[in-house]
Design an enzyme around this catalytic site. Structure first.
Site, PDB file in Angstrom:
ATOM      1  N   GLU A  61      55.847  35.413   2.901  1.00  0.00           N
ATOM      2  CA  GLU A  61      55.012  36.522   2.418  1.00  0.00           C
ATOM      3  C   GLU A  61      55.785  37.822   2.184  1.00  0.00           C
ATOM      4  O   GLU A  61      55.231  38.918   2.287  1.00  0.00           O
ATOM      5  CB  GLU A  61      53.823  36.753   3.361  1.00  0.00           C
ATOM      6  CG  GLU A  61      52.847  35.595   3.345  1.00  0.00           C
ATOM      7  CD  GLU A  61      51.753  35.692   4.384  1.00  0.00           C
ATOM      8  OE1 GLU A  61      51.694  36.703   5.108  1.00  0.00           O
ATOM      9  OE2 GLU A  61      50.950  34.752   4.481  1.00  0.00           O
TER      10      GLU A  61
ATOM     11  N   GLU B 136      50.130  28.071   2.549  1.00  0.00           N
ATOM     12  CA  GLU B 136      49.489  28.519   3.799  1.00  0.00           C
ATOM     13  C   GLU B 136      48.057  28.871   3.462  1.00  0.00           C
ATOM     14  O   GLU B 136      47.786  29.584   2.499  1.00  0.00           O
ATOM     15  CB  GLU B 136      50.195  29.720   4.423  1.00  0.00           C
ATOM     16  CG  GLU B 136      49.569  30.113   5.773  1.00  0.00           C
ATOM     17  CD  GLU B 136      50.240  31.323   6.421  1.00  0.00           C
ATOM     18  OE1 GLU B 136      51.487  31.383   6.401  1.00  0.00           O
ATOM     19  OE2 GLU B 136      49.519  32.188   6.935  1.00  0.00           O
TER      20      GLU B 136
END
Length: 574
Positions: A89, A165
């Site tokens: 991320e 995810e």
């Protein structure tokens, strides 16, 4: 929800026996040898950035670090890593990705594929379309929490698309509904052929951020209690009847009355169909927000074509999530379904999951009941005297910044040969927000009155320091704002009592006579609105008024990223 120990704390350090991950991977492979293993760095040790909070200034160093982990997995645990990611991320770097591929190949790791960039669909998809060299080395575009949708550029790359995810939702019936919906609709709406849940098992203190955001719950190692939550059985609807390598059939999986279905085959004649009819309010995930939609009871008719026309019966597995009376039916085998000339019909109600499959291997285990739940022991001791520990870290301690490991103190012939040592000595390349101090929590978040005693050893001269604490109220991604009652001693002979981990709210300070490289015993006593502290058994400060927090964990830690040791930890709560 805490820190994990690196395989290389320092540049000249390698250890492939730290943390729980090696054990977890081996246990997973025992149960399903075909399961895939993926590595994804959340953060990096400081030495990789050579002083900068950035992993890409020295890409050859970062690649070396990652490849060491992959080689170590094979050398020490016979584990083959299948995929490797870039940085969870956070920004990706094209030069680094290309160098990573080159370095993998140079070490004979051609079979390890690259996922990028574990963030959003863009800008990675756009960059892949512009940069043919990068396009050649990235195998999978992985997006996080895509809300079942993809973007045109991602489809144009013709790469595998994964929700790398997802889920991250409280594991009650609504969490199960979320999981059932996205497991299907990530493919139906977004062409994603893999969906990965964060996280597998909620095995961390529930009052940390994202409590119970796992597919099941096992957060009481002291009692052995665990709970196989509904999302586990939703998972089984897909994973018991498919394997990595199966292919999705390219059909429009939207049902007329709402809901979805997917169909997969192994290419050898087997067929698995998974149907879900989750309603909006019963399938909301933690993120992103879910636009409104309607689902109603319906009869669905399916037509099997090609080689599947010959299928005569399908095994049926069924779940119904009940939000009124908590009487959910989870993964129940029903009577097989007859297929007549390639077609069958099925009546679907809302909030149901069906698996229809040619496979007869499904099973729901009848396992013994786990031990009953119990609170953390109110009287708990650990002297860390263990010569060959099964893991590198002491049980029940949950590191929130820094890493606390078993240590053999070869230079101490006395009572402190086996200790617990904080070993991260430079601030890592941060993912979210490590504290400036290290901290490991333990115990029961609901403790109010408690006494914590611990032997401490400051290793850093001049400005080193350690603490013990009670009523600690936070951790994980919120660790910087942690409050509590913190009793600090410093190498310069001073002490402080603070109401926060950052040390800004000073409640008391003075001289202690503590020095580095000597053992001292700290005792912190918190009763009601008052706290007191002892040094080596003698009162050092008392009658400090505590307003809040009103409850929390016990903790140990250090003033900065520095070596320090702890021994004979004891907490007694009432």
């Amino acid at each position: 929800d805490g820190t994990e120990p690196s395989h290389m704390h320092y540049e000249n350090d390698e250890n492939y026996f730290r943390g729980y991950e090696w054990w977890l991977m081996k246990e997973a492979k025992k149960r399903n040898p075909q399961i895939k293993l993926i590595g994804l760095p959340w953060t990096f040790p400081a030495w990789i950035g050579k002083g900068e909070n950035w992993p890409y200034d020295y890409p050859h160093v970062t690649a070396y670090y990652i490849i060491s982990w992959i080689l170590g997995a094979k050398q020490y645990h016979d584990l083959d890593i299948d995929y490797i990611g870039i940085w969870n991320e956070r920004a990706f770097n094209s030069k680094y990705i290309k160098l990573l591929r080159y370095t993998l190949d140079k070490h004979g790791l051609q079979q390890v594929r690259i996922i990028a960039s574990d963030r959003l669909w863009e800008p990675i998809s756009f960059v892949l379309l512009l940069d043919s060299e990068l396009h050649d080395v990235v195998d999978v575009i992985g997006a996080h929490y895509p809300g079942t949708k993809t973007v045109p550029n991602a489809l144009l790359t013709q790469k595998k698309l994964w929700s790398s995810e997802d889920y991250s939702t409280f594991n009650d019936e609504v969490g199960a509904g979320c999981w059932a919906r996205i497991l299907n609709q990530n493919y139906v709406n977004g062409n994603m052929t893999s969906t990965i849940a964060w996280n597998l098992v909620a095995s961390y203190y529930e009052d940390l951020p994202f409590g119970r955001c796992g597919l099941m719950t096992a957060q009481e190692p002291w009692s052995g209690h665990y709970k196989v939550e509904a999302p586990i059985w939703i998972t089984a609807h897909t994973t018991q009847f498919t394997q990595p390598g199966w292919s999705y059939l390219q059909v429009d999986g939207h049902l007329e009355g709402g809901g979805s279905f997917v169909a997969l085959t192994d290419g050898l004649g087997n067929l698995t169909i998974i149907i879900e009819t989750m309603t909006h309010n019963h399938s909301q995930c933690i993120r992103p927000p879910l636009p409104h939609f309607n689902v109603s009871p319906q009869r669905a008719t399916f037509y099997l074509k090609g080689s599947f026309y010959l299928v005569e019966t399908l095994q049926v597995w069924y779940s119904r999530l009940d939000f009124e009376s908590a009487n959910s039916i989870l993964f129940k085998q029903l009577q097989p379904l007859d297929v007549w000339r390639g077609s069958f019909s099925i009546d679907l109600d809302v909030d149901e999951v069906y698996t229809l499959t040619t496979l007869k291997t499904g099973r729901k285990c009848s396992c013994p009941e786990p031990p009953p739940p119990q609170p953390f022991p109110s009287n708990y001791k650990d002297d860390f005297n263990i010569r060959n520990p099964p893991f590198s870290e002491a049980p029940n301690f949950a590191d929130q910044t820094g890493v606390f490991e078993y240590f053999i103190n070869g230079s101490d012939p006395g009572d402190h040969v086996f200790t617990l040592r904080q070993v991260v000595v430079q601030r890592p390349i941060t993912w979210v927000s490590d504290a400036d101090q290290t901290i490991s929590i333990i115990g029961n978040f609901h403790w109010v009155n408690l006494t914590v005693t611990c032997d401490i050893y400051i290793e850093k001269q001049d400005d080193g320091g350690v603490f013990i604490a009670g009523r600690v109220d936070n951790g994980g991604i919120y660790v910087r704002r942690t409050k509590g009652v913190f009793f600090w001693v410093y190498a310069d002979g001073t002490y402080r009592v603070t109401g926060d981990l950052a040390g800004e709210e000073v409640l008391m300070k003075g001289l202690s006579g503590v020095r580095a490289n000597a053992w001292h015993t700290l005792t912190l006593n918190i009763q009601g609105a008052s706290a007191s502290g002892l040094l080596n058994g003698y009162p050092l400060w008392e009658n400090v008024t505590i307003s809040k927090p009103s409850n929390g964990w016990a903790a140990i830690g250090t003033r900065s990223f520095e070596f320090a040791q702890f021994d004979n930890f004891h907490v007694e709560a009432s």
